[in-house]
Design a protein around this motif. Structure first.
Motif, PDB file in Angstrom:
ATOM      1  N   PRO A 144       0.892  -1.186   0.174  1.00 16.69           N
ATOM      2  CA  PRO A 144      -0.129   0.011  -0.034  1.00 16.69           C
ATOM      3  C   PRO A 144       1.174   1.359  -0.049  1.00 16.69           C
ATOM      4  CG  PRO A 144       0.254  -1.167   2.229  1.00 16.69           C
ATOM      5  CD  PRO A 144       0.777  -1.814   1.270  1.00 16.69           C
ATOM      6  N   ALA A 145       0.358   2.262  -0.636  1.00 17.90           N
ATOM      7  CA  ALA A 145       1.163   3.493  -0.833  1.00 17.90           C
ATOM      8  C   ALA A 145       1.351   4.206   0.449  1.00 17.90           C
ATOM      9  CB  ALA A 145       0.641   4.348  -1.610  1.00 17.90           C
ATOM     10  N   MET A 146       2.673   4.333   0.971  1.00 20.32           N
ATOM     11  CA  MET A 146       3.001   4.797   2.279  1.00 20.32           C
ATOM     12  C   MET A 146       2.954   6.335   2.374  1.00 20.32           C
ATOM     13  SD  MET A 146       6.688   4.212   3.413  1.00 20.32           S
ATOM     14  CE  MET A 146       7.413   2.809   2.218  1.00 20.32           C
ATOM     15  N   ARG A 147       2.816   6.943   3.152  1.00 17.85           N
ATOM     16  CA  ARG A 147       2.972   8.610   3.161  1.00 17.85           C
ATOM     17  C   ARG A 147       3.493   9.066   4.520  1.00 17.85           C
ATOM     18  NH1 ARG A 147      -2.054   6.235   0.961  1.00 17.85           N
ATOM     19  NH2 ARG A 147      -3.240   6.735   2.948  1.00 17.85           N
ATOM     20  N   LEU A 148       4.415  10.195   4.355  1.00 14.16           N
ATOM     21  CA  LEU A 148       4.793  10.831   5.718  1.00 14.16           C
ATOM     22  C   LEU A 148       3.733  11.845   5.811  1.00 14.16           C
ATOM     23  CD1 LEU A 148       7.265  10.646   7.464  1.00 14.16           C
ATOM     24  CD2 LEU A 148       8.174  12.202   5.885  1.00 14.16           C
ATOM     25  N   ALA A 149       3.361  11.736   7.151  1.00 13.69           N
ATOM     26  CA  ALA A 149       2.101  12.909   7.378  1.00 13.69           C
ATOM     27  C   ALA A 149       2.324  13.562   8.710  1.00 13.69           C
ATOM     28  CB  ALA A 149       0.769  12.513   7.056  1.00 13.69           C
ATOM     29  N   GLY A 150       2.033  14.748   9.002  1.00  7.94           N
ATOM     30  CA  GLY A 150       1.935  15.211  10.451  1.00  7.94           C
ATOM     31  C   GLY A 150       0.582  14.909  10.771  1.00  7.94           C
ATOM     32  N   ALA A 151       0.531  14.279  12.178  1.00  5.33           N
ATOM     33  CA  ALA A 151      -0.578  14.106  12.835  1.00  5.33           C
ATOM     34  C   ALA A 151      -0.805  14.741  14.116  1.00  5.33           C
ATOM     35  CB  ALA A 151      -0.394  12.406  13.041  1.00  5.33           C
ATOM     36  N   GLU A 152      -1.989  15.115  14.389  1.00 10.34           N
ATOM     37  CA  GLU A 152      -2.136  16.183  15.592  1.00 10.34           C
ATOM     38  C   GLU A 152      -2.999  15.326  16.545  1.00 10.34           C
ATOM     39  OE1 GLU A 152      -3.885  20.121  14.609  1.00 10.34           O
ATOM     40  OE2 GLU A 152      -4.946  19.962  16.713  1.00 10.34           O
ATOM     41  N   LEU A 153      -2.353  15.243  17.839  1.00  9.87           N
ATOM     42  CA  LEU A 153      -3.110  14.514  18.852  1.00  9.87           C
ATOM     43  C   LEU A 153      -4.305  15.432  19.385  1.00  9.87           C
ATOM     44  CD1 LEU A 153      -2.690  12.177  21.039  1.00  9.87           C
ATOM     45  CD2 LEU A 153      -1.822  13.970  22.567  1.00  9.87           C
ATOM     46  N   ILE A 154      -5.422  14.733  19.376  1.00  3.15           N
ATOM     47  CA  ILE A 154      -6.717  15.032  19.828  1.00  3.15           C
ATOM     48  C   ILE A 154      -7.066  14.659  21.147  1.00  3.15           C
ATOM     49  CG2 ILE A 154      -9.211  15.357  19.138  1.00  3.15           C
ATOM     50  CD1 ILE A 154      -8.738  13.930  16.392  1.00  3.15           C
ATOM     51  N   ASP A 155      -6.772  13.436  21.367  1.00  2.00           N
ATOM     52  CA  ASP A 155      -7.272  12.999  22.832  1.00  2.00           C
ATOM     53  C   ASP A 155      -5.954  11.883  23.295  1.00  2.00           C
ATOM     54  OD1 ASP A 155      -8.676  12.817  25.184  1.00  2.00           O
ATOM     55  OD2 ASP A 155      -9.761  10.915  24.170  1.00  2.00           O
ATOM     56  N   LEU A 204      -3.144   9.893   6.141  1.00  2.00           N
ATOM     57  CA  LEU A 204      -2.459   8.630   6.699  1.00  2.00           C
ATOM     58  C   LEU A 204      -3.626   7.559   6.606  1.00  2.00           C
ATOM     59  CD1 LEU A 204      -0.126   9.044   9.608  1.00  2.00           C
ATOM     60  CD2 LEU A 204       0.570   7.903   7.477  1.00  2.00           C
ATOM     61  N   VAL A 205      -4.710   7.965   7.206  1.00  2.00           N
ATOM     62  CA  VAL A 205      -5.990   7.163   7.284  1.00  2.00           C
ATOM     63  C   VAL A 205      -6.628   6.716   6.103  1.00  2.00           C
ATOM     64  CG1 VAL A 205      -8.381   7.223   8.183  1.00  2.00           C
ATOM     65  CG2 VAL A 205      -6.437   8.033   9.489  1.00  2.00           C
ATOM     66  N   ALA A 206      -6.538   7.469   5.076  1.00  3.04           N
ATOM     67  CA  ALA A 206      -7.270   6.958   3.645  1.00  3.04           C
ATOM     68  C   ALA A 206      -6.564   5.738   3.069  1.00  3.04           C
ATOM     69  CB  ALA A 206      -6.907   8.223   2.722  1.00  3.04           C
ATOM     70  N   GLY A 207      -7.297   4.753   2.968  1.00  2.00           N
ATOM     71  CA  GLY A 207      -7.011   3.427   2.392  1.00  2.00           C
ATOM     72  C   GLY A 207      -6.208   2.721   3.700  1.00  2.00           C
ATOM     73  N   PHE A 252       0.335  -0.735  10.206  1.00  2.01           N
ATOM     74  CA  PHE A 252       0.625   0.004  11.303  1.00  2.01           C
ATOM     75  C   PHE A 252       1.278   1.339  10.929  1.00  2.01           C
ATOM     76  CE2 PHE A 252       5.477  -0.821  10.925  1.00  2.01           C
ATOM     77  CZ  PHE A 252       5.532  -1.825   9.924  1.00  2.01           C
ATOM     78  N   VAL A 253       1.677   2.208  11.672  1.00  2.00           N
ATOM     79  CA  VAL A 253       2.331   3.438  11.411  1.00  2.00           C
ATOM     80  C   VAL A 253       3.840   3.380  12.335  1.00  2.00           C
ATOM     81  CG1 VAL A 253       0.256   4.923  11.077  1.00  2.00           C
ATOM     82  CG2 VAL A 253       1.113   4.546  13.568  1.00  2.00           C
ATOM     83  N   HIS A 254       4.618   4.236  11.758  1.00  2.00           N
ATOM     84  CA  HIS A 254       5.843   4.575  12.190  1.00  2.00           C
ATOM     85  C   HIS A 254       6.135   5.726  12.699  1.00  2.00           C
ATOM     86  CE1 HIS A 254      10.208   2.475  11.938  1.00  2.00           C
ATOM     87  NE2 HIS A 254       9.452   2.157  13.110  1.00  2.00           N
ATOM     88  N   MET A 304       4.455  10.803  11.300  1.00  2.00           N
ATOM     89  CA  MET A 304       3.611   9.486  11.184  1.00  2.00           C
ATOM     90  C   MET A 304       4.120   9.023   9.786  1.00  2.00           C
ATOM     91  SD  MET A 304       0.214   8.743  13.295  1.00  2.00           S
ATOM     92  CE  MET A 304       0.210   8.922  14.897  1.00  2.00           C
ATOM     93  N   LEU A 305       4.547   7.770   9.685  1.00  2.00           N
ATOM     94  CA  LEU A 305       4.872   7.016   8.305  1.00  2.00           C
ATOM     95  C   LEU A 305       3.910   5.888   8.378  1.00  2.00           C
ATOM     96  CD1 LEU A 305       6.782   7.051   5.674  1.00  2.00           C
ATOM     97  CD2 LEU A 305       8.133   5.371   7.150  1.00  2.00           C
ATOM     98  N   GLY A 306       3.098   6.019   7.086  1.00  2.00           N
ATOM     99  CA  GLY A 306       2.100   4.950   7.177  1.00  2.00           C
ATOM    100  C   GLY A 306       0.867   5.070   5.978  1.00  2.00           C
ATOM    101  N   PRO A 307      -0.039   4.026   5.860  1.00  2.00           N
ATOM    102  CA  PRO A 307       0.045   2.812   6.235  1.00  2.00           C
ATOM    103  C   PRO A 307       1.095   1.997   5.859  1.00  2.00           C
ATOM    104  CG  PRO A 307      -1.402   3.194   4.490  1.00  2.00           C
ATOM    105  CD  PRO A 307      -0.796   4.371   4.612  1.00  2.00           C
ATOM    106  N   LEU A 308       1.801   1.111   6.786  1.00  2.00           N
ATOM    107  CA  LEU A 308       2.848   0.055   6.335  1.00  2.00           C
ATOM    108  C   LEU A 308       2.477  -1.163   6.865  1.00  2.00           C
ATOM    109  CD1 LEU A 308       5.741   2.264   8.333  1.00  2.00           C
ATOM    110  CD2 LEU A 308       5.540   2.051   5.828  1.00  2.00           C
ATOM    111  N   GLY A 309       3.094  -2.051   6.091  1.00  2.00           N
ATOM    112  CA  GLY A 309       2.877  -3.413   6.252  1.00  2.00           C
ATOM    113  C   GLY A 309       1.495  -4.045   5.333  1.00  2.00           C
ATOM    114  N   ARG A 310       1.198  -5.109   5.392  1.00  2.00           N
ATOM    115  CA  ARG A 310       0.233  -5.825   4.758  1.00  2.00           C
ATOM    116  C   ARG A 310      -0.892  -6.005   5.638  1.00  2.00           C
ATOM    117  NH1 ARG A 310       2.639 -10.690   1.379  1.00  2.00           N
ATOM    118  NH2 ARG A 310       2.241 -11.803   3.594  1.00  2.00           N
ATOM    119  N   PRO A 311      -2.326  -5.966   5.426  1.00  2.00           N
ATOM    120  CA  PRO A 311      -3.292  -5.979   6.290  1.00  2.00           C
ATOM    121  C   PRO A 311      -4.026  -7.466   6.530  1.00  2.00           C
ATOM    122  CG  PRO A 311      -3.886  -5.339   4.276  1.00  2.00           C
ATOM    123  CD  PRO A 311      -2.643  -5.395   3.982  1.00  2.00           C
TER     124      PRO A 311
END
Ligand SMILES: Cc1cc2nc3c(=O)[nH]c(=O)nc-3n(C[C@H](O)[C@H](O)[C@H](O)COP(=O)(O)OP(=O)(O)OC[C@H]3O[C@@H](n4cnc5c(N)ncnc54)[C@H](O)[C@@H]3O)c2cc1C
Ligand code: FES
Length: 312
Positions: free
Chosen positions: A25-36, A54-57, A63-65, A117-124
Protein backbone atom coordinates in the motif's frame (compact mmCIF):
# COMPACT_ATOMS: atom_id res chain seq x y z
CA UNK A 1 -16.11 -13.81 32.00
CA UNK A 2 -18.31 -13.22 29.03
CA UNK A 3 -19.63 -9.73 28.62
CA UNK A 4 -22.44 -8.76 26.31
CA UNK A 5 -22.43 -12.34 25.06
CA UNK A 6 -24.01 -13.13 21.75
CA UNK A 7 -25.09 -16.59 20.69
CA UNK A 8 -22.28 -17.84 18.46
CA UNK A 9 -24.70 -19.93 16.48
CA UNK A 10 -26.48 -16.84 15.31
CA UNK A 11 -24.18 -14.70 15.37
CA UNK A 12 19.95 -10.94 7.90
CA UNK A 13 19.87 -11.63 4.32
CA UNK A 14 17.65 -10.29 1.68
CA UNK A 15 14.65 -12.45 0.98
CA UNK A 16 15.31 -14.74 -1.96
CA UNK A 17 13.30 -14.05 -5.08
CA UNK A 18 9.96 -15.84 -4.81
CA UNK A 19 6.53 -15.29 -6.25
CA UNK A 20 5.78 -11.68 -7.14
CA UNK A 21 5.27 -9.64 -3.98
CA UNK A 22 1.87 -8.00 -3.63
CA UNK A 23 1.90 -4.31 -4.33
CA UNK A 24 2.52 -2.64 -0.98
CA UNK A 25 0.00 0.00 0.00
CA UNK A 26 1.24 3.48 -0.77
CA UNK A 27 2.86 4.88 2.34
CA UNK A 28 2.81 8.54 3.22
CA UNK A 29 4.72 10.75 5.59
CA UNK A 30 2.32 13.02 7.39
CA UNK A 31 1.95 15.25 10.37
CA UNK A 32 -0.61 13.96 12.86
CA UNK A 33 -2.24 16.11 15.51
CA UNK A 34 -3.07 14.60 18.89
CA UNK A 35 -6.74 15.04 19.75
CA UNK A 36 -7.10 12.91 22.86
CA UNK A 37 -4.78 10.98 25.16
CA UNK A 38 -5.81 8.88 28.14
CA UNK A 39 -4.48 6.10 30.30
CA UNK A 40 -7.07 3.33 29.86
CA UNK A 41 -5.27 0.72 31.99
CA UNK A 42 -2.24 1.06 34.26
CA UNK A 43 0.63 1.99 31.93
CA UNK A 44 -1.51 1.60 28.80
CA UNK A 45 -2.49 4.61 26.74
CA UNK A 46 -5.03 5.27 24.04
CA UNK A 47 -4.26 8.23 21.80
CA UNK A 48 -6.36 9.64 19.00
CA UNK A 49 -4.78 11.59 16.16
CA UNK A 50 -6.11 13.50 13.18
CA UNK A 51 -4.19 12.35 10.12
CA UNK A 52 -6.50 12.22 7.09
CA UNK A 53 -3.68 11.54 4.66
CA UNK A 54 -2.54 8.47 6.57
CA UNK A 55 -5.95 7.10 7.30
CA UNK A 56 -7.14 7.10 3.67
CA UNK A 57 -6.93 3.50 2.48
CA UNK A 58 -5.46 2.18 5.75
CA UNK A 59 -6.65 -1.29 6.76
CA UNK A 60 -6.73 -3.40 9.90
CA UNK A 61 -3.39 -5.12 10.48
CA UNK A 62 -1.31 -2.27 9.13
CA UNK A 63 0.79 0.03 11.27
CA UNK A 64 2.32 3.48 11.52
CA UNK A 65 5.93 4.34 12.28
CA UNK A 66 6.04 7.36 14.54
CA UNK A 67 8.90 9.69 15.27
CA UNK A 68 9.35 11.05 18.73
CA UNK A 69 10.23 14.71 19.04
CA UNK A 70 13.17 13.85 21.29
CA UNK A 71 16.20 13.59 19.04
CA UNK A 72 18.67 13.11 21.90
CA UNK A 73 19.06 9.36 21.50
CA UNK A 74 15.60 8.45 20.22
CA UNK A 75 16.58 8.35 16.58
CA UNK A 76 14.44 5.41 15.54
CA UNK A 77 10.74 5.75 14.95
CA UNK A 78 8.40 3.53 16.98
CA UNK A 79 5.88 1.17 15.28
CA UNK A 80 2.25 1.03 16.44
CA UNK A 81 -0.70 -0.83 14.98
CA UNK A 82 -3.70 1.07 13.72
CA UNK A 83 -5.89 0.39 16.76
CA UNK A 84 -8.92 2.02 15.16
CA UNK A 85 -9.34 3.82 11.84
CA UNK A 86 -12.05 6.35 11.04
CA UNK A 87 -11.72 7.26 7.37
CA UNK A 88 -14.68 9.64 7.51
CA UNK A 89 -13.30 11.73 10.37
CA UNK A 90 -9.71 11.22 9.15
CA UNK A 91 -8.63 9.95 12.57
CA UNK A 92 -6.80 6.96 13.96
CA UNK A 93 -6.02 5.67 17.43
CA UNK A 94 -2.98 3.90 18.77
CA UNK A 95 -3.00 1.88 22.00
CA UNK A 96 0.37 1.29 23.62
CA UNK A 97 2.08 0.22 26.80
CA UNK A 98 4.88 2.35 28.24
CA UNK A 99 7.93 0.12 28.27
CA UNK A 100 10.80 2.44 27.40
CA UNK A 101 11.86 5.98 26.59
CA UNK A 102 9.96 6.22 23.31
CA UNK A 103 6.58 5.20 24.65
CA UNK A 104 7.17 7.34 27.78
CA UNK A 105 7.75 10.31 25.49
CA UNK A 106 4.38 9.83 23.78
CA UNK A 107 2.54 9.94 27.11
CA UNK A 108 3.78 13.50 27.65
CA UNK A 109 2.10 14.77 24.48
CA UNK A 110 -0.90 17.05 24.91
CA UNK A 111 -3.88 17.68 22.58
CA UNK A 112 -2.78 19.97 19.77
CA UNK A 113 0.77 18.54 19.68
CA UNK A 114 2.00 17.23 16.33
CA UNK A 115 3.94 14.06 15.58
CA UNK A 116 5.43 12.81 12.38
CA UNK A 117 3.93 9.49 11.17
CA UNK A 118 4.86 7.19 8.31
CA UNK A 119 2.15 4.84 7.09
CA UNK A 120 0.11 2.90 6.38
CA UNK A 121 2.84 0.25 6.51
CA UNK A 122 2.80 -3.51 6.08
CA UNK A 123 0.19 -5.89 4.79
CA UNK A 124 -3.31 -6.03 6.26
CA UNK A 125 -5.49 -8.89 7.44
CA UNK A 126 -7.40 -10.49 4.59
CA UNK A 127 -10.96 -11.64 5.12
CA UNK A 128 -12.48 -14.06 2.65
CA UNK A 129 -15.68 -12.57 1.18
CA UNK A 130 -17.59 -15.70 2.27
CA UNK A 131 -16.50 -15.47 5.90
CA UNK A 132 -19.40 -14.84 8.27
CA UNK A 133 -17.91 -15.71 11.66
CA UNK A 134 -14.69 -14.06 12.75
CA UNK A 135 -12.67 -15.13 15.76
CA UNK A 136 -10.21 -12.57 17.12
CA UNK A 137 -7.63 -13.75 19.65
CA UNK A 138 -5.63 -11.16 21.57
CA UNK A 139 -2.95 -11.61 24.19
CA UNK A 140 -2.48 -8.44 26.26
CA UNK A 141 -1.35 -5.54 24.07
CA UNK A 142 -2.07 -7.79 21.08
CA UNK A 143 -5.58 -6.32 21.28
CA UNK A 144 -4.17 -3.25 19.49
CA UNK A 145 -3.22 -5.46 16.55
CA UNK A 146 -6.71 -6.92 16.00
CA UNK A 147 -9.00 -4.19 17.37
CA UNK A 148 -9.50 -2.42 14.00
CA UNK A 149 -10.56 -5.69 12.40
CA UNK A 150 -13.54 -5.89 14.77
CA UNK A 151 -14.81 -2.58 13.35
CA UNK A 152 -14.16 -3.60 9.74
CA UNK A 153 -15.90 -6.95 10.21
CA UNK A 154 -18.95 -5.50 11.93
CA UNK A 155 -19.29 -2.83 9.25
CA UNK A 156 -19.33 -5.67 6.73
CA UNK A 157 -22.14 -7.45 8.63
CA UNK A 158 -19.99 -10.26 10.07
CA UNK A 159 -20.23 -11.77 13.55
CA UNK A 160 -17.22 -11.26 15.75
CA UNK A 161 -16.05 -13.05 18.89
CA UNK A 162 -13.01 -11.66 20.67
CA UNK A 163 -11.05 -13.92 23.00
CA UNK A 164 -8.79 -11.83 25.22
CA UNK A 165 -6.07 -13.10 27.54
CA UNK A 166 -4.36 -11.06 30.24
CA UNK A 167 -2.32 -11.61 33.37
CA UNK A 168 -5.09 -10.45 35.71
CA UNK A 169 -8.13 -8.21 36.12
CA UNK A 170 -6.08 -5.02 35.98
CA UNK A 171 -4.89 -5.89 32.45
CA UNK A 172 -8.27 -6.68 30.95
CA UNK A 173 -9.20 -4.52 27.99
CA UNK A 174 -12.32 -2.48 28.86
CA UNK A 175 -15.41 -3.87 27.15
CA UNK A 176 -16.68 -0.28 26.85
CA UNK A 177 -14.04 0.29 24.15
CA UNK A 178 -15.47 -2.46 21.95
CA UNK A 179 -18.40 -2.29 19.56
CA UNK A 180 -21.59 -3.60 21.21
CA UNK A 181 -21.89 -6.31 18.58
CA UNK A 182 -18.70 -8.08 19.66
CA UNK A 183 -18.98 -11.16 21.85
CA UNK A 184 -16.18 -10.64 24.37
CA UNK A 185 -14.68 -13.55 26.30
CA UNK A 186 -11.84 -13.09 28.79
CA UNK A 187 -9.22 -15.40 30.27
CA UNK A 188 -6.76 -14.39 32.98
CA UNK A 189 -3.62 -16.18 34.12
CA UNK A 190 -4.54 -15.68 37.79
CA UNK A 191 -8.25 -16.38 37.37
CA UNK A 192 -9.26 -12.98 38.78
CA UNK A 193 -11.68 -12.46 35.87
CA UNK A 194 -13.13 -14.89 33.37
CA UNK A 195 -11.58 -18.21 32.53
CA UNK A 196 -8.67 -19.19 34.79
CA UNK A 197 -5.92 -20.05 32.33
CA UNK A 198 -4.58 -19.14 28.92
CA UNK A 199 -6.66 -17.57 26.19
CA UNK A 200 -5.65 -20.49 23.97
CA UNK A 201 -7.75 -22.77 26.24
CA UNK A 202 -10.86 -20.96 24.96
CA UNK A 203 -10.18 -21.50 21.28
CA UNK A 204 -11.49 -25.10 20.88
CA UNK A 205 -15.00 -23.96 21.79
CA UNK A 206 -15.03 -21.55 18.83
CA UNK A 207 -12.97 -23.45 16.27
CA UNK A 208 -15.92 -25.02 14.49
CA UNK A 209 -17.99 -21.83 14.58
CA UNK A 210 -15.27 -19.59 13.16
CA UNK A 211 -14.66 -19.32 9.43
CA UNK A 212 -11.41 -17.46 10.01
CA UNK A 213 -9.32 -16.48 13.01
CA UNK A 214 -6.94 -13.54 13.50
CA UNK A 215 -4.47 -13.26 16.35
CA UNK A 216 -1.92 -10.89 17.85
CA UNK A 217 0.01 -11.30 21.06
CA UNK A 218 3.09 -12.85 22.61
CA UNK A 219 5.06 -15.29 20.49
CA UNK A 220 4.28 -18.40 22.64
CA UNK A 221 0.58 -17.66 22.25
CA UNK A 222 0.87 -17.32 18.47
CA UNK A 223 2.96 -20.48 18.26
CA UNK A 224 0.33 -22.44 20.25
CA UNK A 225 -2.47 -21.08 18.05
CA UNK A 226 -0.58 -21.98 14.88
CA UNK A 227 -0.19 -25.55 16.17
CA UNK A 228 -3.91 -25.71 16.97
CA UNK A 229 -4.82 -24.32 13.55
CA UNK A 230 -2.58 -26.76 11.70
CA UNK A 231 -4.66 -29.72 12.90
CA UNK A 232 -8.08 -28.05 12.86
CA UNK A 233 -9.33 -29.30 9.53
CA UNK A 234 -8.30 -32.86 10.30
CA UNK A 235 -9.79 -32.78 13.83
CA UNK A 236 -13.06 -31.10 12.95
CA UNK A 237 -13.52 -32.33 9.42
CA UNK A 238 -14.40 -28.81 8.29
CA UNK A 239 -14.07 -27.63 4.71
CA UNK A 240 -11.48 -25.04 3.91
CA UNK A 241 -12.66 -21.76 2.48
CA UNK A 242 -12.51 -21.54 -1.27
CA UNK A 243 -12.01 -25.23 -1.87
CA UNK A 244 -14.09 -25.10 -5.03
CA UNK A 245 -13.16 -21.76 -6.47
CA UNK A 246 -9.80 -22.03 -8.19
CA UNK A 247 -9.44 -25.68 -7.18
CA UNK A 248 -6.20 -27.15 -8.46
CA UNK A 249 -4.53 -23.81 -9.08
CA UNK A 250 -1.63 -23.23 -6.72
CA UNK A 251 -1.97 -20.17 -4.50
CA UNK A 252 1.25 -18.14 -4.44
CA UNK A 253 2.80 -18.25 -0.98
CA UNK A 254 2.78 -14.87 0.67
CA UNK A 255 -0.02 -13.52 -1.52
CA UNK A 256 -3.11 -11.79 -0.21
CA UNK A 257 -5.03 -14.76 -1.58
CA UNK A 258 -2.99 -17.18 0.56
CA UNK A 259 -3.83 -15.18 3.68
CA UNK A 260 -7.49 -14.97 2.68
CA UNK A 261 -7.69 -18.77 2.39
CA UNK A 262 -5.91 -19.42 5.69
CA UNK A 263 -7.93 -20.27 8.78
CA UNK A 264 -5.51 -18.37 11.02
CA UNK A 265 -3.68 -15.13 10.30
CA UNK A 266 -1.22 -13.77 12.84
CA UNK A 267 0.17 -10.29 13.32
CA UNK A 268 3.85 -10.47 14.28
CA UNK A 269 5.79 -7.91 16.29
CA UNK A 270 9.54 -7.74 15.90
CA UNK A 271 11.91 -4.98 16.95
CA UNK A 272 12.12 -2.66 13.98
CA UNK A 273 14.65 -0.29 12.56
CA UNK A 274 13.55 1.22 9.27
CA UNK A 275 10.07 -0.40 8.88
CA UNK A 276 10.34 -0.02 5.10
CA UNK A 277 12.22 -3.20 4.23
CA UNK A 278 15.76 -1.86 4.07
CA UNK A 279 17.59 -2.84 7.26
CA UNK A 280 16.51 -6.52 7.55
CA UNK A 281 16.24 -6.08 11.29
CA UNK A 282 12.80 -7.63 11.58
CA UNK A 283 13.14 -10.95 9.76
CA UNK A 284 11.21 -14.13 10.58
CA UNK A 285 11.48 -17.39 8.65
CA UNK A 286 8.92 -18.87 6.28
CA UNK A 287 8.35 -22.61 5.96
CA UNK A 288 9.79 -22.26 2.45
CA UNK A 289 13.08 -21.22 4.07
CA UNK A 290 12.71 -17.69 2.74
CA UNK A 291 13.28 -14.91 5.26
CA UNK A 292 10.29 -12.62 5.65
CA UNK A 293 10.54 -9.01 6.72
CA UNK A 294 7.81 -8.36 9.26
CA UNK A 295 7.61 -4.72 8.16
CA UNK A 296 7.15 -5.56 4.46
CA UNK A 297 5.95 -9.14 3.95
CA UNK A 298 4.12 -8.86 7.31
CA UNK A 299 3.22 -7.97 9.93
CA UNK A 300 0.26 -10.18 9.00
CA UNK A 301 1.06 -13.73 7.87
CA UNK A 302 -0.98 -16.86 7.31
CA UNK A 303 0.04 -18.98 10.30
CA UNK A 304 1.10 -21.86 8.06
CA UNK A 305 3.47 -19.58 6.12
CA UNK A 306 5.84 -19.31 9.08
CA UNK A 307 8.36 -21.78 10.43
CA UNK A 308 7.45 -21.68 14.12
CA UNK A 309 10.34 -23.93 15.10
CA UNK A 310 12.90 -21.34 14.07
CA UNK A 311 13.90 -19.03 16.89
CA UNK A 312 13.45 -15.38 16.02
C1 LIG B 1 4.31 -3.87 13.59
C2 LIG B 1 4.37 -3.50 15.06
C3 LIG B 1 3.24 -2.99 15.67
C4 LIG B 1 3.29 -2.66 17.03
N1 LIG B 1 2.15 -2.18 17.60
C5 LIG B 1 2.17 -1.86 18.92
C6 LIG B 1 1.00 -1.35 19.53
O1 LIG B 1 -0.03 -1.17 18.87
N2 LIG B 1 1.06 -1.07 20.85
C7 LIG B 1 2.22 -1.26 21.58
O2 LIG B 1 2.22 -0.99 22.78
N3 LIG B 1 3.32 -1.72 21.02
C8 LIG B 1 3.35 -2.02 19.71
N4 LIG B 1 4.48 -2.47 19.13
C9 LIG B 1 5.71 -2.55 19.96
C10 LIG B 1 6.24 -1.11 20.13
O3 LIG B 1 6.67 -0.63 18.88
C11 LIG B 1 7.38 -1.07 21.13
O4 LIG B 1 6.86 -1.39 22.39
C12 LIG B 1 7.99 0.31 21.20
O5 LIG B 1 8.66 0.60 19.99
C13 LIG B 1 8.97 0.41 22.36
O6 LIG B 1 9.54 1.68 22.33
P1 LIG B 1 10.23 2.30 23.62
O7 LIG B 1 11.15 3.37 23.18
O8 LIG B 1 9.22 2.66 24.64
O9 LIG B 1 11.02 1.08 24.21
P2 LIG B 1 12.55 0.73 23.96
O10 LIG B 1 13.35 1.52 24.96
O11 LIG B 1 12.89 0.81 22.52
O12 LIG B 1 12.52 -0.79 24.37
C14 LIG B 1 12.10 -1.18 25.68
C15 LIG B 1 11.89 -2.67 25.66
O13 LIG B 1 10.88 -2.99 24.69
C16 LIG B 1 11.36 -3.95 23.76
N5 LIG B 1 10.85 -3.63 22.43
C17 LIG B 1 11.24 -2.57 21.68
N6 LIG B 1 10.59 -2.61 20.49
C18 LIG B 1 9.81 -3.68 20.52
C19 LIG B 1 8.93 -4.27 19.58
N7 LIG B 1 8.76 -3.78 18.36
N8 LIG B 1 8.25 -5.39 19.94
C20 LIG B 1 8.46 -5.92 21.14
N9 LIG B 1 9.30 -5.43 22.08
C21 LIG B 1 9.95 -4.33 21.76
C22 LIG B 1 12.86 -3.80 23.81
O14 LIG B 1 13.50 -5.02 23.45
C23 LIG B 1 13.11 -3.46 25.26
O15 LIG B 1 13.13 -4.59 26.06
C24 LIG B 1 4.48 -2.82 17.79
C25 LIG B 1 5.61 -3.33 17.15
C26 LIG B 1 5.56 -3.68 15.82
C27 LIG B 1 6.76 -4.22 15.15
S1 FES C 1 12.58 -2.96 10.05
FE1 FES C 1 14.06 -2.64 8.50
S2 FES C 1 13.64 -4.30 7.15
FE2 FES C 1 12.02 -4.42 8.58
Amino acid sequence: MTTRARDPSTTARAPAPGPPAPTPPAMRLAGAELIDSREILPGQWLQEYTAPNLVAGARAGQFVHVRTGDYSGLVLRRPFSFNTIDPVAGTLTIHFRTIGRGTEWFTRLRPGDQVDMLGPLGRPFEVDPRTQHILLIAGGLGIAGVRALADEAIRAGRQVTLLFGGAGARDVYPSSLLPDEVEYVVATDDGSVGHHGFVTDLVPEYEAWADQAFACGPLPMLRALAAQASTRRHRLGVASLGRKRGAGRPIPAGSAQARRKAFLQVSMEQNMGCAVGACLGCVVMATSGTPQRVCREGPVFASDELDWEKGW
